[in-house]
Design a protein around this motif. Structure first.
Motif, mmCIF file in Angstrom:
data_model
loop_
_atom_site.group_PDB
_atom_site.id
_atom_site.type_symbol
_atom_site.label_atom_id
_atom_site.label_comp_id
_atom_site.label_asym_id
_atom_site.label_seq_id
_atom_site.Cartn_x
_atom_site.Cartn_y
_atom_site.Cartn_z
ATOM 1 N N SER A 1 1.488 -26.471 -36.821
ATOM 2 C CA SER A 1 1.987 -27.836 -36.651
ATOM 3 C C SER A 1 1.232 -28.452 -35.480
ATOM 4 C CB SER A 1 3.506 -27.851 -36.396
ATOM 5 O OG SER A 1 3.789 -27.365 -35.099
ATOM 6 N N GLU A 2 1.517 -29.671 -35.165
ATOM 7 C CA GLU A 2 0.821 -30.383 -34.094
ATOM 8 C C GLU A 2 0.891 -29.642 -32.761
ATOM 9 O OE1 GLU A 2 -1.407 -33.605 -32.613
ATOM 10 O OE2 GLU A 2 -0.835 -33.207 -34.675
ATOM 11 N N ALA A 3 2.013 -28.958 -32.502
ATOM 12 C CA ALA A 3 2.209 -28.339 -31.190
ATOM 13 C C ALA A 3 2.467 -26.838 -31.249
ATOM 14 C CB ALA A 3 3.374 -29.013 -30.474
ATOM 15 N N LEU A 4 2.468 -26.229 -32.444
ATOM 16 C CA LEU A 4 2.851 -24.816 -32.558
ATOM 17 C C LEU A 4 2.023 -24.117 -33.631
ATOM 18 C CD1 LEU A 4 4.918 -22.527 -31.803
ATOM 19 C CD2 LEU A 4 6.329 -23.408 -33.666
ATOM 20 N N ILE A 5 1.498 -22.955 -33.269
ATOM 21 C CA ILE A 5 0.907 -22.023 -34.242
ATOM 22 C C ILE A 5 1.748 -20.757 -34.161
ATOM 23 C CG2 ILE A 5 -1.072 -20.590 -34.878
ATOM 24 C CD1 ILE A 5 -2.876 -22.646 -33.474
ATOM 25 N N THR A 6 2.236 -20.296 -35.308
ATOM 26 C CA THR A 6 2.992 -19.050 -35.373
ATOM 27 C C THR A 6 2.289 -18.118 -36.343
ATOM 28 O OG1 THR A 6 5.054 -20.267 -35.009
ATOM 29 C CG2 THR A 6 5.247 -18.008 -35.817
ATOM 30 N N VAL A 7 2.026 -16.899 -35.894
ATOM 31 C CA VAL A 7 1.401 -15.876 -36.736
ATOM 32 C C VAL A 7 2.390 -14.729 -36.825
ATOM 33 C CG1 VAL A 7 -0.620 -14.421 -37.088
ATOM 34 C CG2 VAL A 7 -0.842 -16.544 -35.777
ATOM 35 N N ARG A 8 2.670 -14.284 -38.064
ATOM 36 C CA ARG A 8 3.619 -13.184 -38.268
ATOM 37 C C ARG A 8 2.998 -12.122 -39.168
ATOM 38 N NH1 ARG A 8 6.948 -17.666 -38.936
ATOM 39 N NH2 ARG A 8 8.545 -17.864 -37.353
ATOM 40 N N HIS A 9 3.229 -10.874 -38.793
ATOM 41 C CA HIS A 9 2.882 -9.735 -39.635
ATOM 42 C C HIS A 9 3.957 -8.680 -39.419
ATOM 43 C CE1 HIS A 9 0.989 -5.761 -40.334
ATOM 44 N NE2 HIS A 9 0.722 -6.367 -41.464
ATOM 45 N N ALA A 10 4.719 -8.393 -40.477
ATOM 46 C CA ALA A 10 5.852 -7.465 -40.387
ATOM 47 C C ALA A 10 6.762 -7.901 -39.234
ATOM 48 C CB ALA A 10 5.352 -6.041 -40.245
ATOM 49 N N GLU A 11 7.018 -7.010 -38.272
ATOM 50 C CA GLU A 11 7.893 -7.360 -37.151
ATOM 51 C C GLU A 11 7.133 -7.997 -35.994
ATOM 52 O OE1 GLU A 11 7.860 -3.884 -38.159
ATOM 53 O OE2 GLU A 11 9.236 -4.489 -39.745
ATOM 54 N N LYS A 12 5.828 -8.022 -36.072
ATOM 55 C CA LYS A 12 5.017 -8.566 -34.983
ATOM 56 C C LYS A 12 4.804 -10.065 -35.173
ATOM 57 C CE LYS A 12 2.486 -4.309 -34.120
ATOM 58 N NZ LYS A 12 1.163 -3.724 -33.990
ATOM 59 N N TRP A 13 4.718 -10.773 -34.064
ATOM 60 C CA TRP A 13 4.452 -12.210 -34.126
ATOM 61 C C TRP A 13 3.773 -12.697 -32.846
ATOM 62 C CZ3 TRP A 13 6.954 -14.641 -30.179
ATOM 63 C CH2 TRP A 13 8.130 -14.059 -29.698
ATOM 64 N N LEU A 14 3.149 -13.839 -32.981
ATOM 65 C CA LEU A 14 2.486 -14.524 -31.882
ATOM 66 C C LEU A 14 2.800 -16.001 -32.019
ATOM 67 C CD1 LEU A 14 0.253 -14.890 -29.610
ATOM 68 C CD2 LEU A 14 -1.378 -15.100 -31.508
ATOM 69 N N GLU A 15 3.235 -16.627 -30.916
ATOM 70 C CA GLU A 15 3.463 -18.073 -30.890
ATOM 71 C C GLU A 15 2.538 -18.698 -29.864
ATOM 72 O OE1 GLU A 15 8.155 -18.693 -32.034
ATOM 73 O OE2 GLU A 15 7.462 -19.191 -30.033
ATOM 74 N N LEU A 16 1.867 -19.748 -30.279
ATOM 75 C CA LEU A 16 1.027 -20.536 -29.384
ATOM 76 C C LEU A 16 1.583 -21.952 -29.386
ATOM 77 C CD1 LEU A 16 -1.913 -19.040 -31.186
ATOM 78 C CD2 LEU A 16 -1.948 -19.002 -28.719
ATOM 79 N N ARG A 17 1.870 -22.485 -28.210
ATOM 80 C CA ARG A 17 2.383 -23.854 -28.073
ATOM 81 C C ARG A 17 1.381 -24.682 -27.290
ATOM 82 N NH1 ARG A 17 7.516 -24.390 -29.737
ATOM 83 N NH2 ARG A 17 8.695 -22.460 -29.986
ATOM 84 N N ARG A 18 1.122 -25.898 -27.795
ATOM 85 C CA ARG A 18 0.106 -26.750 -27.180
ATOM 86 C C ARG A 18 0.687 -28.088 -26.748
ATOM 87 N NH1 ARG A 18 -3.413 -30.992 -28.605
ATOM 88 N NH2 ARG A 18 -2.427 -31.156 -30.628
ATOM 89 N N THR A 19 0.296 -28.503 -25.543
ATOM 90 C CA THR A 19 0.509 -29.858 -25.052
ATOM 91 C C THR A 19 -0.855 -30.326 -24.569
ATOM 92 O OG1 THR A 19 2.735 -29.269 -24.326
ATOM 93 C CG2 THR A 19 1.791 -31.318 -23.443
ATOM 94 N N GLU A 20 -1.472 -31.211 -25.357
ATOM 95 C CA GLU A 20 -2.858 -31.635 -25.093
ATOM 96 C C GLU A 20 -3.753 -30.409 -24.987
ATOM 97 O OE1 GLU A 20 -4.156 -34.674 -25.323
ATOM 98 O OE2 GLU A 20 -2.172 -35.353 -25.883
ATOM 99 N N ALA A 21 -4.375 -30.159 -23.842
ATOM 100 C CA ALA A 21 -5.288 -29.016 -23.699
ATOM 101 C C ALA A 21 -4.572 -27.750 -23.248
ATOM 102 C CB ALA A 21 -6.392 -29.350 -22.704
ATOM 103 N N HIS A 22 -3.344 -27.861 -22.786
ATOM 104 C CA HIS A 22 -2.596 -26.725 -22.248
ATOM 105 C C HIS A 22 -1.950 -25.927 -23.386
ATOM 106 C CE1 HIS A 22 -0.334 -24.474 -19.269
ATOM 107 N NE2 HIS A 22 0.716 -24.601 -20.074
ATOM 108 N N VAL A 23 -2.183 -24.601 -23.384
ATOM 109 C CA VAL A 23 -1.637 -23.714 -24.418
ATOM 110 C C VAL A 23 -0.885 -22.577 -23.741
ATOM 111 C CG1 VAL A 23 -2.207 -22.136 -26.315
ATOM 112 C CG2 VAL A 23 -3.556 -24.223 -25.982
ATOM 113 N N THR A 24 0.341 -22.327 -24.177
ATOM 114 C CA THR A 24 1.081 -21.145 -23.740
ATOM 115 C C THR A 24 1.234 -20.233 -24.953
ATOM 116 O OG1 THR A 24 3.224 -22.197 -24.136
ATOM 117 C CG2 THR A 24 2.350 -22.317 -21.902
ATOM 118 N N TRP A 25 1.134 -18.938 -24.724
ATOM 119 C CA TRP A 25 1.312 -17.991 -25.819
ATOM 120 C C TRP A 25 2.387 -16.981 -25.460
ATOM 121 C CZ3 TRP A 25 0.367 -12.856 -24.845
ATOM 122 C CH2 TRP A 25 -0.465 -12.550 -23.769
ATOM 123 N N LEU A 26 3.067 -16.497 -26.497
ATOM 124 C CA LEU A 26 4.149 -15.524 -26.352
ATOM 125 C C LEU A 26 4.053 -14.542 -27.501
ATOM 126 C CD1 LEU A 26 6.843 -14.590 -25.023
ATOM 127 C CD2 LEU A 26 7.993 -16.238 -26.529
#
Length: 100
Positions: A36-61
């Motif tokens: 989406s405009e502000a979120l990338i979510t990647v999932r495989h089985a129980e594992k996941w990665l979330e990337l959140r964006r505000t302009e150039a700033h990205v936080t990942w979890l």
């Protein structure tokens, strides 16, 4: 400038989709990549990665609680502090970790 970061964001999602698909070729493993405009979510089985964006700033979890902050640069790299990494190298590393 906002348009550039949006394009880089879409490119990062595409790289994640490509690298997770390539990692899943050896078996019937498949990851989902949602964008989406502000979120990338990647999932495989129980594992996941979330990337959140505000302009150039990205936080990942990650599912294991690890997190970090990055900045998209105009040249298409991801910067963390004084270190810069090509987006494809970061995407490949995330895909490798998720698809193990």
């Amino acid at each position: 400038m906002a348009g550039l970061y949006r394009e880089l964001w879409v490119s990062l999602a595409s790289l994640l989709r490509s690298y997770t698909a390539a990692r899943g070729l050896n078996g019937d493993r498949q990851a989902t990549v949602e964008l989406s405009e502000a979120l990338i979510t990647v999932r495989h089985a129980e594992k996941w990665l979330e990337l959140r964006r505000t302009e150039a700033h990205v936080t990942w979890l990650r599912d294991n609680g690890t997190r970090g902050e990055l900045e998209l640069t105009e040249s298409g790299t991801l910067r963390s502090g004084s270190k810069e990494e090509e987006m494809d190298m970061a995407a490949e590393a995330w895909a490798r970790e998720l698809m193990q």
